[in-house]
Design an enzyme around this catalytic site. Structure first.
Site, mmCIF file in Angstrom:
data_model
loop_
_atom_site.group_PDB
_atom_site.id
_atom_site.type_symbol
_atom_site.label_atom_id
_atom_site.label_comp_id
_atom_site.label_asym_id
_atom_site.label_seq_id
_atom_site.Cartn_x
_atom_site.Cartn_y
_atom_site.Cartn_z
ATOM 1 N N TYR A 46 8.236 -21.967 10.080
ATOM 2 C CA TYR A 46 7.120 -21.277 10.724
ATOM 3 C C TYR A 46 7.118 -21.685 12.188
ATOM 4 O O TYR A 46 7.020 -22.872 12.509
ATOM 5 C CB TYR A 46 5.833 -21.695 10.027
ATOM 6 C CG TYR A 46 4.596 -20.922 10.426
ATOM 7 C CD1 TYR A 46 4.129 -19.870 9.637
ATOM 8 C CD2 TYR A 46 3.859 -21.258 11.549
ATOM 9 C CE1 TYR A 46 2.987 -19.166 9.964
ATOM 10 C CE2 TYR A 46 2.709 -20.556 11.901
ATOM 11 C CZ TYR A 46 2.278 -19.514 11.105
ATOM 12 O OH TYR A 46 1.140 -18.825 11.426
ATOM 13 N N GLY A 64 0.775 -1.233 0.000
ATOM 14 C CA GLY A 64 0.000 0.000 0.000
ATOM 15 C C GLY A 64 0.804 1.278 0.000
ATOM 16 O O GLY A 64 0.220 2.357 -0.015
ATOM 17 N N VAL A 65 2.117 1.195 -0.017
ATOM 18 C CA VAL A 65 2.887 2.444 0.089
ATOM 19 C C VAL A 65 3.049 3.166 -1.245
ATOM 20 O O VAL A 65 3.418 4.346 -1.265
ATOM 21 C CB VAL A 65 4.279 2.228 0.741
ATOM 22 C CG1 VAL A 65 4.109 1.572 2.103
ATOM 23 C CG2 VAL A 65 5.217 1.425 -0.143
#
Lengths: 518, 518
Positions: free
Chosen positions: A440, A254-255
């Site tokens: 993970y 989103g930048v």
């Protein structure tokens, strides 16, 4: 989904006995009802609201407290703890629901003129602080919720491509594709909450990545709305026409602007599936087996390896907790046409057997498959019971895998033990490549006096261990704010400045998700 | 290689009878001996030469005419025609041979201060003007020949990765890897000339791309020297740590700096191989067969489809030239362990048969395999005989493939016919993906009065047709100067400006391959 609690309220999970023992004598910690949180009045001026209402219509924006709280931060444990404590200081001032790409461009341009920060929102499931911008110096924050961009724009059945709008939830996209006989094959742990735009902006990877690829590998075209206009990329599957700019937008969180649609690869919905369980004597032996499948094939659709601790927990046998090794569980799942499933399963099973595995039949495989989206539901009752629970992940080369696992486990264990709350650290491999694999980690520990501070220290120790081992700070969770320092270390100052130069060009006023990533 | 003539002089090819008929009555056009070309004195000052000599040593730079001519432009037909005419006005002023990465950084920094343009040079085989910068406003041009960076720095056999220096020729890299039991599997048409750095900077694709992937898919890490320092990327095979910046450097064609090494995926050298020929009644039928293999598998290691005209030429039967269709030849090659070759060949053969193909046995396959690097050797005798010969390529979705092929064929044919030299236009598919495929055109025509101008018009017509069809301007040749306008149209103004912002940051003085790409 009604944050901070995960998923469908009807599927709220009781804490299993094995996990409940972790909670010890701690008092319940249910937290406040988010609907009772009263926010300070929105910082947004009436003029801004009127300007944005002129773009989307007054019915498509709101500053109601409930909506603002529901768009506050994401689903990391610190996010959950803060909201449970009634802390919603990061709430956006306004939630806006644009109806199409052009409205997104208009909103971004207007916010740039008005000095208002914009946070793109699809599922809101970030676990790395990707929804909590640093709005210092801005005149308010808008949450740009893309839920109205929820269509499949086009399916090209010859080229096996579908153009999906960014606000489609993963579940909805899959349902719509299945109606036409197709699948996306993308099933991240956040599947019940996340959306297409978020998958693209954060380089999501699903549980079936061995068979269907990561989301960034599925995307062949995309449309980005920026404050300065539209960028449309992707004329062909692959090209030598300069840098692959799609890969500059994927993962940009989103930048640079807002991804409003993606053209993604689709596959025929599988006719059959089989999920097997296998036991290996050690994590090292299991990892070697997975490496053989990744390098010489055939790759199952799903392939995972749990370490001894996670295997014991998965077997749900409390006696095993912290005890001696019961071995390491591998899940190998195959999807496709019946003949192809049979062929791949036979060939992969031969490799797994040759590598020292013992076939456990389909029961553990089916148990994993049917329960695979249940994990996030466990977090709420664990937190209710005063148990700190969080995950983090990384990716490295096969040659560095075991050193990395040991270093991260030690860093987390050392830090939380020093805080007086010795943790249980579990680990699995869930994504494999020819040259390496993801790791993970799931961490569980009783609350100490300050769980937020305790976890903050442990997370910093883990990040440092990951970078010291030369691994990537994230395989599929993304950067957000929580991984920013480690990310800058990972790519180095010149590359970071190059990204900032791109942002300065596409978002010269710096209103797009400020403080995230770069 | 002694430009402008291709390859090993001992393997100079006679023009086959079929091709010779094209030349008609044209007089021979052998061109001047490049060693007789006298260049204007180098524009480079003694001060610059002394500064660069201080970095690399006086013995590692030269301004001799022969060296400068050998670093002039590339191997496009216009490049060849100009050099054959004794035109070497684009010759660099100085050729510099750095010994390691740090020297490259120092040279770039020095050239930035001295306002000298730098052209990275590995094999010099660009066919798109990638070696002919626009040096207007610069105080000379340095050709930065990386031939001394010719080592394999490291092989990680566990992770199946090799770190190759950029100046290694493709042939040398393959020889060194084979000695250790590995292969890169990258065999572009330029294999006998090109180098590793060029493969990376231009997103090369080899004939075995179906089996081994494109070069940009093999690269997992890279080191870039810029005038401002070093960028080192690639901690893991895949990551969610922001944009994939490796993909910003791959295909950047020297405009951000110089790639000095890459970490690439390697595979075990194949124990066996079989190459089959297949006949399809039409290009459309053959393309459908290839699409089935690309989408549902199994993919051969090499898969190619020639159209009717190329098939007739390949069959070397002059009676077929321009005549009725003899069908379309498909080459399907398989490499690997013997069992795996057999299994994939059986399964692919079943698909090809089901799709309407007729098996022609291994003879056409072996003929293609053993002759596959001979093509470039034909260009010199064709030009000698006064025959214009050039190639161009593109890539699109399967759903647009036939429209694109028709449009490009028509554009080239129309343009050259209008110039009074009706061409023969051949086409093949040589790279396939789930969603699309490449199209590679070979154009042959007798010289008219101005072959350079005639081809220039035809090339522009082809570029326009490609862009009008929504396809990419290049699948694997790159952009250089020749595709620049079409490229800018393809990515649009905002993305182009973003690339320029990156360049302005990494190369603020604009000395890195100016005028190329952006």
């Amino acid at each position: 989904m009604h944050r901070p609690r995960w998923g469908d309220p009807a599927r709220t999970t009781e804490l299993p006995g094995a996990a409940a023992t972790l909670a010890g004598e701690s008092a319940p910690h249910h937290g406040v009802d988010p609907d009772t949180i009263t926010l300070p009045g929105p910082a947004m001026s009436d003029a801004v609201r009127a300007r944005l209402a002129a773009i989307v219509g007054a019915e498509n924006l709101t500053d109601a407290d409930t909506a603002r709280v529901q768009h506050t931060r994401g689903f990391s444990m610190p996010d959950l703890l803060r909201l449970r404590a009634g802390n919603a200081v990061d709430a956006p001032d306004l939630v806006v629901y644009p109806g199409d790409h052009d409205e997104v461009v208009e909103i971004l341009a207007a916010c740039a003129r008005l000095n208002v920060a914009v946070v793109p929102f699809t599922g809101g499931t970030s676990v790395v602080g990707g929804l909590a911008p640093d709005a210092t110096g801005h005149d308010g924050v808008v949450s740009l919720d893309l839920r109205r961009l929820d269509r499949i724009e086009e399916i090209d059945e010859i080229s096996r491509l579908a153009t999906l709008q960014a606000g489609l939830r993963g579940t909805a996209a899959e349902t719509l594709l299945r109606e036409r006989g197709w699948t996306l094959g993308h099933f991240p742990q956040s599947y019940e909450g996340a959306g297409i735009g978020g998958y693209a902006a954060t380089r999501s990877a699903g549980q079936s990545s061995a068979g269907y690829g990561r989301f960034d590998e599925m995307v062949e075209g995309l449309v980005l709305a920026t404050p300065r206009g539209t960028v449309e990329l992707g004329t062909a599957p692959r090209s030598a026409a300069g840098p692959d700019l799609r890969q500059l937008i994927l993962g940009s969180e989103g930048v640079f602007g807002v991804i409003t649609s993606v053209r993604v690869r689709i596959r025929p919905a599988p006719a059959g599936r089989v999920f097997d369980g296998w036991r290996f004597a050690s994590f090292e032996q299991g990892a070697t087996a997975l490496r053989r499948l990744a390098q010489d094939g055939p790759l199952p659709t799903v392939i995972r390896l749990s370490d001894e601790v996670e295997t014991a927990i998965n077997l749900a046998d409390p006696d095993q907790l912290g005890g001696e090794s019961s071995g390491c569980l591998v899940i190998a799942g195959y999807e496709g046409e019946a003949d192809e499933v049979r062929r791949r399963r036979d060939a992969a099973s031969a490799v797994l057997t040759d590598a020292g595995g013992t076939a456990l039949g389909t029961e553990p495989g089916e148990a994993w498959r049917t329960g695979r989206f249940a994990g996030p539901y466990l977090r709420d009752p664990l937190l209710d019971a005063g148990v700190l629970v969080e995950t983090l992940e990384t990716v490295t080369l096969w040659s560095k895998l075991h050193g990395l696992r040991a270093a991260v486990t030690e860093a987390i264990t050392g830090s939380l033990t020093a805080s007086g709350t010795p943790p249980l650290v579990m680990c699995h491999v869930s994504h494999v490549y020819e040259s390496g694999a993801s790791l993970y980690f799931t961490v569980v520990a009783p609350f100490g006096t300050d769980p937020l501070a305790d976890w903050g220290a442990a997370k910093t120790a883990a990040n440092n261990a990951i970078r010291a081992a030369g691994a990537s700070i994230t395989h599929h969770h993304g950067i957000g704010r929580d991984h920013r320092d480690a990310y800058h270390d990972e790519i180095g100052p010149l590359a970071l400045e190059a990204l900032r130069a791109v942002k300065a060009h596409l978002d010269p006023d710096g209103v797009c998700n400020p403080g995230i990533l770069i």
